[in-house]
Design a protein around this motif. Structure first.
Motif, PDB file in Angstrom:
ATOM      1  N   ALA A  62     -21.710  83.339   8.931  1.00 11.05           N
ATOM      2  CA  ALA A  62     -21.929  84.618   9.609  1.00 11.05           C
ATOM      3  C   ALA A  62     -21.908  85.774   8.617  1.00 11.05           C
ATOM      4  O   ALA A  62     -22.751  86.676   8.676  1.00 11.05           O
ATOM      5  CB  ALA A  62     -20.876  84.825  10.694  1.00 11.05           C
ATOM      6  N   VAL A  63     -20.942  85.743   7.701  1.00  6.66           N
ATOM      7  CA  VAL A  63     -20.873  86.800   6.683  1.00  6.66           C
ATOM      8  C   VAL A  63     -22.107  86.763   5.783  1.00  6.66           C
ATOM      9  O   VAL A  63     -22.675  87.801   5.431  1.00  6.66           O
ATOM     10  CB  VAL A  63     -19.579  86.650   5.847  1.00  6.66           C
ATOM     11  CG1 VAL A  63     -19.620  87.573   4.633  1.00  6.66           C
ATOM     12  CG2 VAL A  63     -18.361  86.965   6.697  1.00  6.66           C
ATOM     13  N   GLY A  64     -22.538  85.535   5.421  1.00  4.26           N
ATOM     14  CA  GLY A  64     -23.735  85.411   4.590  1.00  4.26           C
ATOM     15  C   GLY A  64     -24.976  85.955   5.276  1.00  4.26           C
ATOM     16  O   GLY A  64     -25.780  86.680   4.668  1.00  4.26           O
ATOM     17  N   LEU A  65     -25.150  85.632   6.549  1.00  5.10           N
ATOM     18  CA  LEU A  65     -26.292  86.147   7.305  1.00  5.10           C
ATOM     19  C   LEU A  65     -26.240  87.667   7.433  1.00  5.10           C
ATOM     20  O   LEU A  65     -27.261  88.351   7.289  1.00  5.10           O
ATOM     21  CB  LEU A  65     -26.334  85.508   8.691  1.00  5.10           C
ATOM     22  CG  LEU A  65     -26.733  84.028   8.751  1.00  5.10           C
ATOM     23  CD1 LEU A  65     -26.502  83.466  10.139  1.00  5.10           C
ATOM     24  CD2 LEU A  65     -28.193  83.838   8.333  1.00  5.10           C
ATOM     25  N   ALA A  66     -25.034  88.182   7.695  1.00  5.07           N
ATOM     26  CA  ALA A  66     -24.887  89.637   7.809  1.00  5.07           C
ATOM     27  C   ALA A  66     -25.215  90.329   6.488  1.00  5.07           C
ATOM     28  O   ALA A  66     -25.890  91.373   6.469  1.00  5.07           O
ATOM     29  CB  ALA A  66     -23.466  89.984   8.251  1.00  5.07           C
ATOM     30  N   ALA A  67     -24.751  89.747   5.376  1.00  7.11           N
ATOM     31  CA  ALA A  67     -25.033  90.335   4.063  1.00  7.11           C
ATOM     32  C   ALA A  67     -26.526  90.307   3.759  1.00  7.11           C
ATOM     33  O   ALA A  67     -27.084  91.272   3.216  1.00  7.11           O
ATOM     34  CB  ALA A  67     -24.261  89.585   2.981  1.00  7.11           C
ATOM     35  N   LEU A 118     -27.302  80.195  -1.826  1.00  5.67           N
ATOM     36  CA  LEU A 118     -28.482  79.492  -2.327  1.00  5.67           C
ATOM     37  C   LEU A 118     -29.453  79.159  -1.202  1.00  5.67           C
ATOM     38  O   LEU A 118     -30.681  79.263  -1.378  1.00  5.67           O
ATOM     39  CB  LEU A 118     -28.057  78.212  -3.049  1.00  5.67           C
ATOM     40  CG  LEU A 118     -27.304  78.403  -4.377  1.00  5.67           C
ATOM     41  CD1 LEU A 118     -26.806  77.072  -4.902  1.00  5.67           C
ATOM     42  CD2 LEU A 118     -28.203  79.091  -5.410  1.00  5.67           C
ATOM     43  N   VAL A 119     -28.918  78.764  -0.058  1.00  8.86           N
ATOM     44  CA  VAL A 119     -29.784  78.457   1.088  1.00  8.86           C
ATOM     45  C   VAL A 119     -30.550  79.702   1.520  1.00  8.86           C
ATOM     46  O   VAL A 119     -31.760  79.646   1.811  1.00  8.86           O
ATOM     47  CB  VAL A 119     -28.944  77.904   2.259  1.00  8.86           C
ATOM     48  CG1 VAL A 119     -29.771  77.867   3.550  1.00  8.86           C
ATOM     49  CG2 VAL A 119     -28.444  76.502   1.931  1.00  8.86           C
ATOM     50  N   MET A 120     -29.886  80.841   1.531  1.00  9.23           N
ATOM     51  CA  MET A 120     -30.549  82.070   1.975  1.00  9.23           C
ATOM     52  C   MET A 120     -31.521  82.597   0.938  1.00  9.23           C
ATOM     53  O   MET A 120     -32.507  83.254   1.272  1.00  9.23           O
ATOM     54  CB  MET A 120     -29.503  83.127   2.336  1.00  9.23           C
ATOM     55  CG  MET A 120     -28.735  82.750   3.574  1.00  9.23           C
ATOM     56  SD  MET A 120     -27.569  83.996   4.091  1.00  9.23           S
ATOM     57  CE  MET A 120     -26.845  83.144   5.503  1.00  9.23           C
ATOM     58  N   ARG A 121     -31.263  82.327  -0.323  1.00 15.36           N
ATOM     59  CA  ARG A 121     -32.244  82.688  -1.346  1.00 15.36           C
ATOM     60  C   ARG A 121     -33.513  81.855  -1.194  1.00 15.36           C
ATOM     61  O   ARG A 121     -34.612  82.326  -1.455  1.00 15.36           O
ATOM     62  CB  ARG A 121     -31.663  82.472  -2.741  1.00 15.36           C
ATOM     63  CG  ARG A 121     -30.714  83.550  -3.195  1.00 15.36           C
ATOM     64  CD  ARG A 121     -30.647  83.630  -4.708  1.00 15.36           C
ATOM     65  NE  ARG A 121     -31.922  83.960  -5.300  1.00 15.36           N
ATOM     66  CZ  ARG A 121     -32.119  84.144  -6.604  1.00 15.36           C
ATOM     67  NH1 ARG A 121     -31.118  84.020  -7.439  1.00 15.36           N
ATOM     68  NH2 ARG A 121     -33.301  84.435  -7.076  1.00 15.36           N
ATOM     69  N   ARG A 122     -33.322  80.604  -0.770  1.00 13.57           N
ATOM     70  CA  ARG A 122     -34.467  79.709  -0.621  1.00 13.57           C
ATOM     71  C   ARG A 122     -35.243  79.964   0.665  1.00 13.57           C
ATOM     72  O   ARG A 122     -36.478  79.985   0.668  1.00 13.57           O
ATOM     73  CB  ARG A 122     -33.976  78.253  -0.664  1.00 13.57           C
ATOM     74  CG  ARG A 122     -35.043  77.205  -0.388  1.00 13.57           C
ATOM     75  CD  ARG A 122     -36.136  77.220  -1.451  1.00 13.57           C
ATOM     76  NE  ARG A 122     -37.129  76.207  -1.194  1.00 13.57           N
ATOM     77  CZ  ARG A 122     -38.159  76.325  -0.353  1.00 13.57           C
ATOM     78  NH1 ARG A 122     -38.313  77.466   0.315  1.00 13.57           N
ATOM     79  NH2 ARG A 122     -39.014  75.348  -0.186  1.00 13.57           N
ATOM     80  N   TRP A 123     -34.541  80.181   1.777  1.00 11.37           N
ATOM     81  CA  TRP A 123     -35.206  80.281   3.076  1.00 11.37           C
ATOM     82  C   TRP A 123     -35.016  81.619   3.772  1.00 11.37           C
ATOM     83  O   TRP A 123     -35.437  81.788   4.916  1.00 11.37           O
ATOM     84  CB  TRP A 123     -34.714  79.164   4.001  1.00 11.37           C
ATOM     85  CG  TRP A 123     -35.259  77.823   3.644  1.00 11.37           C
ATOM     86  CD1 TRP A 123     -36.542  77.385   3.817  1.00 11.37           C
ATOM     87  CD2 TRP A 123     -34.547  76.734   3.035  1.00 11.37           C
ATOM     88  NE1 TRP A 123     -36.669  76.098   3.360  1.00 11.37           N
ATOM     89  CE2 TRP A 123     -35.459  75.657   2.874  1.00 11.37           C
ATOM     90  CE3 TRP A 123     -33.230  76.550   2.627  1.00 11.37           C
ATOM     91  CZ2 TRP A 123     -35.093  74.450   2.312  1.00 11.37           C
ATOM     92  CZ3 TRP A 123     -32.869  75.351   2.072  1.00 11.37           C
ATOM     93  CH2 TRP A 123     -33.789  74.309   1.919  1.00 11.37           C
TER      94      TRP A 123
END
Length: 272
Positions: A128-133, A61-66
């Motif tokens: 880290a996995v979320g950023l990589a994805a 959710l954080v990465m969808r937002r920012w």
């Protein structure tokens, strides 16, 4: 065979990681405590690591937002201060429940401290996995767009336009320029700079007005002040900010801004 989306791959990876972790932890629990039944050990492990599924959702959710940049990293770093101790405390509570112990304050503190390193490691790994994805998804989308543009440029080179010409001022003289030879037009106030065959000239007109008379199969606006002849594009290179660099046949380099990139792709897609 259709390539699965990044979301599907990550869901599968998450499900596998969670199941493998629960099975492994349950095995270690039964090894250290032979009195535990298999269902009890599995439940203990499942409840202990269930909060990490919520953390994974939070990261998404954080990465969808920012996005996947520094802003998201800053937000996730700030959340770590609260999330890691909270999960360590939840893990300690679950341990004490399954051990049927009534903890003293010292027991609570010791168990929470014992769990903090693992919680911090898992939080860091999840982020880290979320950023990589997210970066993988961004790279895949950029490659799809680039492939689309490359195919559209190849189609543009096959277009056989009318033998239209443009009267261009070159100093004190004028030249009749074949539009097919023009590489790009650039806005210059009430004039338009015409670039063709390594030469430049002026047309007394606005870029917007000139654009209405051009073949839309060949000419596309890549910037608010630039129109390019797609058939004259020699190569395309994606840039880190999401824009593209076009290399023209003359060697000149032009940038397709992010604002016009999707519009160019959409129009080329309809033309194709």
């Amino acid at each position: 065979m259709r390539t699965p989306s990044v979301a599907v791959v990550m869901m599968g990876f998450t499900a596998y990681s969670y199941a493998a972790t629960v099975a492994s932890v349950a095995w270690y629990l039964r090894r250290d405590r032979p009195d535990l039944t298999l269902p009890t050990s599995l439940l203990w492990a499942a409840l202990t690591y269930a909060p990490w599924l919520v953390v994974g959702l939070m990261v998404w959710l954080v990465m969808r937002r920012w996005g996947a940049g520094w802003k998201a990293a800053d937000v996730l770093t700030g959340l770590m201060v609260a999330v890691v101790p909270l999960i360590a405390a939840l893990g300690a509570r679950i341990d004490l429940t399954f051990l049927h112990l009534t903890p003293t304050p010292d027991d609570w503190i010791k168990r929470i401290i014992d769990r903090l390193p693992v919680a911090l490691l898992l939080y860091t790994a999840t982020v880290a996995v979320g950023l990589a994805a997210a970066q993988w998804r961004k790279a895949r989308e950029a490659q799809v767009s680039l492939d689309h543009l490359t195919r559209a440029l190849a189609l543009a080179r096959q277009v056989q336009p009318d033998d239209a010409r443009l009267l261009v001022s070159t100093g004190r003289s004028r030249a009749s320029v074949d539009l097919r030879a023009v590489e790009w037009f650039a806005s210059a106030g009430n004039y338009v700079v015409v670039n063709w065959d390594g030469r430049e000239g002026l047309v007394r007109d606005t870029l917007q007005a000139l654009e209405t008379g051009l073949d839309t199969r060949l000419f596309a606006r890549i910037h608010r002040s630039t129109l390019v002849n797609l058939a004259r594009v020699e190569g395309v290179q994606p840039l880190s900010d999401g824009s593209w660099r076009l290399t023209m046949q003359s060697g000149a380099e032009l940038v397709v801004s992010r604002t016009y990139r999707d519009a160019v792709l959409g129009r080329l897609g309809r033309a194709a």
